[in-house]
Design an enzyme around this catalytic site. Structure first.
Site, short mmCIF file in Angstrom:
data_model
loop_
_atom_site.label_atom_id
_atom_site.label_comp_id
_atom_site.label_asym_id
_atom_site.label_seq_id
_atom_site.Cartn_x
_atom_site.Cartn_y
_atom_site.Cartn_z
CB SER A 120 25.28 48.95 32.20
OG SER A 120 25.10 49.65 33.40
CG ASP A 171 32.25 47.95 34.25
OD1 ASP A 171 31.98 46.76 34.53
OD2 ASP A 171 31.37 48.81 34.11
CG HIS A 219 28.41 46.80 35.97
ND1 HIS A 219 28.95 47.86 35.27
CD2 HIS A 219 27.07 47.00 35.97
CE1 HIS A 219 27.98 48.66 34.88
NE2 HIS A 219 26.83 48.16 35.28
CB ALA A 254 29.74 54.21 36.31
N GLY A 267 20.03 49.60 33.03
CA GLY A 267 19.71 48.94 31.78
C GLY A 267 20.49 49.52 30.61
#
Length: 325
Positions: A184, A109, A79, A201, A182
């Protein structure tokens, strides 16, 4: 990161460099782990790099990535780069270098990047293969709020989380280590410096604060997906011929699991002997409590791989072997 309202003002972030795995000082942690994580700076359509018109530079959509394989391969959160026109990474010494998007898997993801092999980004030495225990210490390393790499620490709050609503395929480690936008694609490491998961997440409170309910893709799922992306540019998934549903309340009173709702004729599930109405309770040693658990357990295996399925048929408990097509 879904569900988090960003606020820039009055940000105080503690940089916790703690001894890991008996190294005895913060510099060992820094050199062995921090150098394996980089900041990711995607260029989004219509937005300047390192920020958006609504947010100052240095805030999301900056992200993080972890050196997951030799020859410059970095894993990050899909993402974070989904809409990127181009991607740079910022090394520990501040240099920017372009990154190539090798492949993505939106279901889990995960995205795989590649940078020049002559750049000094060492692969994180060890990947945790076994399950952790609740309460085990972990630290999250990432580019929080685009300020650069920092470390926050906590414990494992839950394992094998599915059904959170973030991804189609989930195998999350839940932690209370503070994770913010930031981070992730950052690393979740155990107390011996091994990669336990990829930060993915968070749940956030209405007060814009970290709620302590944060999720990292397990190292097992990360390795499964990233290896396929590296070798094939996509994830190869097998067909089981099995469809399942969550049990009704009445069924859950008797036992937890996932109910077989359909078995395709001549499929691996049919050849294994599964039938509609069977209650699956375990796959490859993983306890099953929902349909999402089955989805994850099956997708952790590649085509042609075999695994055990334990189910209940009435009062009888049976175990069969299923080989994915």
């Amino acid at each position: 990161m879904s569900g988090l309202t960003l606020r820039r003002g009055a940000l105080a972030l503690a940089l916790l460099l703690v001894p890991v795995g008996g190294h005895g000082d913060a510099s060992a942690f820094d050199s062995e782990i921090m150098d394996s994580v980089v900041s990711v700076l995607p260029v989004w359509p219509g937005h300047p790099q390192g920020g958006t018109p609504e947010l100052p530079p240095g805030v999301a959509p900056e992200a993080s990535a972890v050196a997951i394989a030799p020859e410059g391969y970095l894993a990050t959160a899909y993402h974070a780069v989904a809409n990127a026109e181009s991607i740079d990474v910022r090394l520990a010494d501040g240099r920017l270098r372009p990154a190539e998007l090798v492949g993505v898997d939106s279901d889990s993801d995960i995205a795989l990047l590649k940078i020049d092999t002559d750049l000094p980004v060492p692969m994180l030495a060890d990947v945790l293969e076994m399950d952790m225990d609740l309460g085990d210490p972990v630290c999250a390393v990432g580019n929080a709020f685009g300020l650069g790499l920092s470390v926050t620490c906590g414990v494992v709050s839950a394992l094998r989380r599915t059904s959170t609503g973030f991804n189609a395929i989930e195998d999350f480690i839940q932690t209370d280590a503070a994770i913010n936008p930031g981070m992730s694609g950052g690393a979740l490491v155990d107390d011996e410096g091994r990669l336990a998961g990829l930060v993915s997440a968070i749940f956030a409170s209405d007060a814009d604060t970290n709620a302590g309910v944060n999720f990292a893709v397990s190292a097992k799922l990360l390795r499964r997906v990233s290896m396929d992306l590296q070798q094939h540019g996509e994830v190869l998934r097998g067909n089981s011929g099995l469809r399942v549903r969550d049990p009704s309340r009445e069924e859950q009173v008797l036992a937890a699991g996932a109910v077989v709702s359909r078995v395709t004729e001549e499929s691996p599930a049919a050849r294994a002997g599964l039938r509609e109405g069977d209650l699956i309770v375990e796959i490859a040693g993983r306890p099953i409590a929902s349909a999402a658990d089955v989805n994850t357990a099956v997708h952790l295996h590649r085509p042609q791989e075999s695994f055990y399925i334990t189910f209940r048929r009435g009062e009888v408990r049976e175990t069969v072997t299923l080989t994915l097509q």
